[in-house]
Design a protein around this motif. Structure first.
Motif, mmCIF file in Angstrom:
data_model
loop_
_atom_site.group_PDB
_atom_site.id
_atom_site.type_symbol
_atom_site.label_atom_id
_atom_site.label_comp_id
_atom_site.label_asym_id
_atom_site.label_seq_id
_atom_site.Cartn_x
_atom_site.Cartn_y
_atom_site.Cartn_z
ATOM 1 N N VAL A 1 0.844 -1.195 0.000
ATOM 2 C CA VAL A 1 0.000 0.000 0.000
ATOM 3 C C VAL A 1 0.873 1.237 0.000
ATOM 4 O O VAL A 1 0.614 2.211 -0.713
ATOM 5 N N ARG B 1 -1.601 -5.194 -0.591
ATOM 6 C CA ARG B 1 -2.849 -5.494 -1.288
ATOM 7 C C ARG B 1 -2.625 -6.726 -2.160
ATOM 8 O O ARG B 1 -1.751 -6.752 -3.009
ATOM 9 N N ILE C 1 -6.687 -6.539 1.720
ATOM 10 C CA ILE C 1 -5.586 -5.894 2.428
ATOM 11 C C ILE C 1 -5.064 -6.854 3.486
ATOM 12 O O ILE C 1 -5.838 -7.464 4.241
ATOM 13 N N SER D 1 -11.938 -5.713 2.963
ATOM 14 C CA SER D 1 -10.921 -5.458 1.928
ATOM 15 C C SER D 1 -11.176 -4.197 1.169
ATOM 16 O O SER D 1 -10.333 -3.744 0.407
ATOM 17 N N ASP E 1 -8.789 0.762 2.826
ATOM 18 C CA ASP E 1 -7.361 0.741 3.055
ATOM 19 C C ASP E 1 -7.061 1.150 4.476
ATOM 20 O O ASP E 1 -7.731 2.032 5.046
#
Length: 217
Positions: A181, A191, A196, A212, A215
Motif C-alpha cells: 500500500v 494489497r 488488504i 478489503s 485501506d
C-alpha cells in the motif's frame, strides 16, 4: 524477441553494448567508427608520440578493450544530463583516476615493443588450457549441494486465520502479484487478491483484514 516469445517466458538478455566478443556486425561496425574517431582525437589532443601511443593500437586486443572502457568512462564524465553549464568534478576524476593511469601502463599491456610507425609486429598468443578443464569442473560441481528450494509466489490466498507466510507475500510482491500500500514501508500493509493484508511481526505472517474495501490508515 520479447518475453512472450521465449518458452520459459523470461525476458531476453541483451548483451552489454561494450562487449566486443558478443557484438553483432552492425554494433561492431558502429563502435569501430566511434572508437577510431575518439582515439584519433585523444592522440591529437594530448600529443602522444609513437613511442608512447603507437598508431597500431587497434591491432592490440588488450589495448582496444582498455580504450573502449576509457571512452565509455569519458562519455559518462562529460555527459550533459546535469546541464551543459553545470559545475562538476567527474571530468577531473576521469583524468586522474582513469585516463593517466591507463596511459602510464599502456606500453606494458600493449606489447608494442617491436611496433613502428610504419608496421605492426604484434602477434597474438594462442592461450591454451591444460587438458582436463571439463572434467575438473564436473568434479567440482558434483561436490556442491543443489540449490535450495525457494518459496514460490502463492497464486491464491484463502481467508484463513493463520494468514500468509512473510516469504510468500514477499515473493508475490516481487512477482507483481501483490503490492505494498505504501512502497516506502517494506513490511507495511499489502494489497493481494483484492484484499488488504497486515504483517504480524510475532507470527511473521500477513493476516487478512475482514474489510478489503477499506485501506488501512
Amino acid at each position: 524477441m520479447t518475453a512472450g516469445d521465449r518458452p520459459d517466458g523470461a525476458p531476453e538478455k541483451v548483451p552489454n553494448a561494450w562487449l566486443w566478443h558478443r557484438m553483432d556486425r552492425d554494433r561492431a561496425a558502429a563502435l569501430w567508427v566511434e572508437l577510431a574517431e575518439w582515439v584519433q582525437w585523444l592522440r591529437a589532443t594530448y600529443q602522444f608520440t609513437q613511442g608512447h601511443f603507437p598508431a597500431c593500437w587497434y591491432r592490440h586486443t588488450a589495448v582496444r578493450e582498455e580504450l573502449t572502457a576509457l571512452m565509455a568512462a569519458h562519455k559518462a564524465a562529460y555527459a550533459d544530463d546535469a546541464g551543459p553549464d553545470a559545475y562538476r568534478s567527474d571530468m577531473t576524476a576521469w583524468h586522474t583516476h582513469e585516463f593517466w593511469p591507463l596511459m602510464n601502463r599502456l606500453k606494458s599491456i600493449g606489447n608494442f615493443a617491436d611496433c613502428t610507425a610504419e608496421q605492426c609486429h604484434y602477434k597474438p598468443r594462442v592461450v591454451v588450457t591444460v587438458p582436463g578443464l571439463e572434467e575438473y569442473i564436473a568434479d567440482d560441481l558434483e561436490d556442491r549441494p543443489e540449490r535450495a528450494e525457494t518459496s514460490t509466489p502463492p497464486q491464491a490466498v484463502e481467508a484463513a486465520d493463520d494468514g500468509v507466510p512473510a516469504q510468500d507475500m514477499e515473493a508475490a510482491i516481487t512477482a507483481g502479484l501483490a503490492e505494498l500500500v505504501d512502497p516506502q514501508k517494506p513490511y507495511g500493509p499489502a494489497r493481494f487478491e483484492d484484499r488488504i493484508w497486515i504483517y504480524d511481526r510475532r507470527a511473521k505472517r500477513y493476516l487478512p483484514q475482514p474489510d478489503s474495501s477499506t485501506d488501512p490508515s
